[in-house]
Design a protein around this motif. Structure first.
Motif, PDB file in Angstrom:
ATOM      1  N   PHE A  44       7.569 -21.458  36.683  1.00  0.00           N
ATOM      2  CA  PHE A  44       6.466 -20.700  36.897  1.00  0.00           C
ATOM      3  C   PHE A  44       5.729 -21.115  38.257  1.00  0.00           C
ATOM      4  O   PHE A  44       5.543 -20.524  39.172  1.00  0.00           O
ATOM      5  CB  PHE A  44       5.542 -20.357  35.786  1.00  0.00           C
ATOM      6  CG  PHE A  44       4.247 -19.707  36.255  1.00  0.00           C
ATOM      7  CD1 PHE A  44       4.174 -18.611  36.459  1.00  0.00           C
ATOM      8  CD2 PHE A  44       3.105 -20.509  36.523  1.00  0.00           C
ATOM      9  CE1 PHE A  44       2.886 -17.834  36.848  1.00  0.00           C
ATOM     10  CE2 PHE A  44       2.023 -20.015  36.799  1.00  0.00           C
ATOM     11  CZ  PHE A  44       1.901 -18.411  37.069  1.00  0.00           C
ATOM     12  N   MET A  45       5.630 -22.233  38.186  1.00  0.00           N
ATOM     13  CA  MET A  45       5.149 -22.932  39.378  1.00  0.00           C
ATOM     14  C   MET A  45       5.834 -23.035  40.462  1.00  0.00           C
ATOM     15  O   MET A  45       5.313 -22.589  41.747  1.00  0.00           O
ATOM     16  CB  MET A  45       4.892 -24.367  39.152  1.00  0.00           C
ATOM     17  CG  MET A  45       3.845 -24.443  37.743  1.00  0.00           C
ATOM     18  SD  MET A  45       3.158 -26.312  37.530  1.00  0.00           S
ATOM     19  CE  MET A  45       1.695 -26.191  38.387  1.00  0.00           C
ATOM     20  N   GLN A  86       5.555 -34.507  39.821  1.00  0.00           N
ATOM     21  CA  GLN A  86       5.529 -35.610  38.565  1.00  0.00           C
ATOM     22  C   GLN A  86       5.994 -36.928  39.171  1.00  0.00           C
ATOM     23  O   GLN A  86       5.540 -38.027  38.819  1.00  0.00           O
ATOM     24  CB  GLN A  86       6.236 -35.191  37.192  1.00  0.00           C
ATOM     25  CG  GLN A  86       6.222 -36.171  36.234  1.00  0.00           C
ATOM     26  CD  GLN A  86       6.925 -35.785  34.945  1.00  0.00           C
ATOM     27  OE1 GLN A  86       7.005 -34.454  34.689  1.00  0.00           O
ATOM     28  NE2 GLN A  86       7.183 -36.475  34.220  1.00  0.00           N
ATOM     29  N   ASP A  87       6.968 -36.925  39.790  1.00  0.00           N
ATOM     30  CA  ASP A  87       7.851 -38.089  40.237  1.00  0.00           C
ATOM     31  C   ASP A  87       7.335 -38.514  41.749  1.00  0.00           C
ATOM     32  O   ASP A  87       7.894 -39.318  42.424  1.00  0.00           O
ATOM     33  CB  ASP A  87       9.458 -38.100  40.470  1.00  0.00           C
ATOM     34  CG  ASP A  87       9.840 -36.794  41.134  1.00  0.00           C
ATOM     35  OD1 ASP A  87       8.952 -35.867  41.633  1.00  0.00           O
ATOM     36  OD2 ASP A  87      10.945 -36.554  41.255  1.00  0.00           O
ATOM     37  N   PHE A  88       6.325 -38.128  42.284  1.00  0.00           N
ATOM     38  CA  PHE A  88       5.662 -38.513  43.639  1.00  0.00           C
ATOM     39  C   PHE A  88       6.104 -38.119  44.851  1.00  0.00           C
ATOM     40  O   PHE A  88       5.649 -37.541  45.887  1.00  0.00           O
ATOM     41  CB  PHE A  88       5.574 -40.087  43.566  1.00  0.00           C
ATOM     42  CG  PHE A  88       4.973 -40.629  42.304  1.00  0.00           C
ATOM     43  CD1 PHE A  88       4.111 -40.326  41.518  1.00  0.00           C
ATOM     44  CD2 PHE A  88       5.795 -41.770  41.865  1.00  0.00           C
ATOM     45  CE1 PHE A  88       3.663 -40.777  40.174  1.00  0.00           C
ATOM     46  CE2 PHE A  88       5.240 -42.408  40.553  1.00  0.00           C
ATOM     47  CZ  PHE A  88       4.274 -41.902  39.851  1.00  0.00           C
ATOM     48  N   ILE A 161      -0.877 -26.972  43.715  1.00  0.00           N
ATOM     49  CA  ILE A 161      -0.123 -26.710  42.493  1.00  0.00           C
ATOM     50  C   ILE A 161       0.520 -28.203  41.954  1.00  0.00           C
ATOM     51  O   ILE A 161       1.109 -28.768  42.812  1.00  0.00           O
ATOM     52  CB  ILE A 161       1.154 -25.762  42.861  1.00  0.00           C
ATOM     53  CG1 ILE A 161       0.647 -24.345  43.516  1.00  0.00           C
ATOM     54  CG2 ILE A 161       2.283 -25.794  41.694  1.00  0.00           C
ATOM     55  CD1 ILE A 161       1.879 -23.568  44.114  1.00  0.00           C
ATOM     56  N   ALA A 162      -0.119 -28.504  40.863  1.00  0.00           N
ATOM     57  CA  ALA A 162       0.341 -29.985  40.483  1.00  0.00           C
ATOM     58  C   ALA A 162       1.061 -29.753  39.057  1.00  0.00           C
ATOM     59  O   ALA A 162       0.649 -29.616  37.909  1.00  0.00           O
ATOM     60  CB  ALA A 162      -0.905 -30.436  40.155  1.00  0.00           C
ATOM     61  N   ASP A 163       2.511 -30.280  39.325  1.00  0.00           N
ATOM     62  CA  ASP A 163       3.533 -29.969  38.005  1.00  0.00           C
ATOM     63  C   ASP A 163       3.424 -31.371  37.346  1.00  0.00           C
ATOM     64  O   ASP A 163       4.242 -32.301  37.787  1.00  0.00           O
ATOM     65  CB  ASP A 163       4.658 -29.540  38.771  1.00  0.00           C
ATOM     66  CG  ASP A 163       5.705 -29.265  37.512  1.00  0.00           C
ATOM     67  OD1 ASP A 163       5.568 -29.159  36.666  1.00  0.00           O
ATOM     68  OD2 ASP A 163       6.771 -28.924  37.916  1.00  0.00           O
ATOM     69  N   ILE A 192      -3.904 -25.665  40.202  1.00  0.00           N
ATOM     70  CA  ILE A 192      -3.165 -25.288  38.900  1.00  0.00           C
ATOM     71  C   ILE A 192      -2.462 -26.370  38.588  1.00  0.00           C
ATOM     72  O   ILE A 192      -1.642 -26.887  39.318  1.00  0.00           O
ATOM     73  CB  ILE A 192      -2.179 -23.745  39.488  1.00  0.00           C
ATOM     74  CG1 ILE A 192      -3.117 -22.826  39.963  1.00  0.00           C
ATOM     75  CG2 ILE A 192      -1.475 -23.607  38.297  1.00  0.00           C
ATOM     76  CD1 ILE A 192      -2.517 -21.606  40.504  1.00  0.00           C
ATOM     77  N   MET A 193      -2.453 -26.916  37.385  1.00  0.00           N
ATOM     78  CA  MET A 193      -1.989 -28.145  36.976  1.00  0.00           C
ATOM     79  C   MET A 193      -1.361 -27.908  35.653  1.00  0.00           C
ATOM     80  O   MET A 193      -1.930 -27.370  34.502  1.00  0.00           O
ATOM     81  CB  MET A 193      -2.991 -29.235  36.689  1.00  0.00           C
ATOM     82  CG  MET A 193      -2.471 -30.232  36.104  1.00  0.00           C
ATOM     83  SD  MET A 193      -3.869 -31.811  35.718  1.00  0.00           S
ATOM     84  CE  MET A 193      -3.109 -32.904  34.625  1.00  0.00           C
TER      85      MET A 193
END
Length: 222
Positions: A44-45, A86-88, A161-163, A192-193
């Protein structure tokens, strides 16, 4: 509305992953996306920055129609977004300063003094102004994620957008990440996280929560 999805299906490789998504976001909101592992949050993101195909009644981000967007127009959309992974995804062979300067130069910044001033400002926002000369491997996981957030806000995006930005972090580092994102939201940026850790929601009073449930999931392998 700066994001408006109405009865949207999301596809990857011509397979429908999610169906019947209705998702509306106004300016200056903090939204948590929750759901079981494999419920499609990341897919979705990706759709928000035109990295997944859509069909449906309406799908707009910042006034851009994602149902008809052409590849040549996606950079204009993405320049208005900040993305935190997530993995920078920092460049391991460059210092913090050079990681950030690389993004600024790639997006048209030319004057050295402007670049230095902007980097100083974003590092102050994430409380890492003393780390300009460090390499990513010299930083903790939480510090690396804070640099990723600094990178995401370099060009003053309207949406971040922060997954799963806290997925690899300990509880204290996770709290710091959410508090920094909240401070950015308080300045006017929509956040949005996605998260598996629903206890983090309590750190943001007034935040909204959108949960991906079985009614949305077609293929839960994503």
């Amino acid at each position: 509305m700066i994001i408006d999805y109405q009865n949207v299906d999301i596809l990857q490789d011509n397979y429908t992953i999610l169906k019947n998504i209705n998702f509306q976001v106004s300016e200056n909101q903090f939204i948590f996306l929750t759901g079981i592992v494999g419920s499609g949050k990341s897919t979705f993101m990706k759709s928000l920055y035109a990295s997944a195909s859509l069909k449906g009644e309406k799908a707009e981000v910042l006034g851009i129609d994602l149902l008809s967007i052409k590849p040549k127009n996606t950079p204009a959309l993405r320049r208005q977004l900040g993305i935190v992974f997530q993995d920078f995804q920092l460049l391991s062979d460059r210092t913090v300063y050079d990681n950030l300067a690389f993004v600024l130069k790639a997006t048209g910044w030319k004057k050295k003094e402007d670049i230095e001033s902007k980097i100083k400002a974003v590092l102050e926002t994430v409380n890492l102004e003393t780390k300009t000369d460090n390499y990513p491997h010299e930083l903790s996981g939480g510090e690396q994620q804070r640099i990723s957030i600094a990178r995401a806000i370099l060009n003053t995006p309207k949406i971040i957008i922060a997954d799963e930005p806290t997925g690899n972090l300990d509880p204290e580092a996770s709290r710091q990440i959410v508090e920094i994102l909240k401070s950015i939201c308080d300045r006017g940026t929509t956040i949005i996280m996605s998260t598996h850790n629903t206890s983090l929601i309590e750190l943001v009073p007034g935040a909204l929560q959108y949960t991906f449930s079985e009614q949305h999931i077609i293929n839960n392998s994503i």
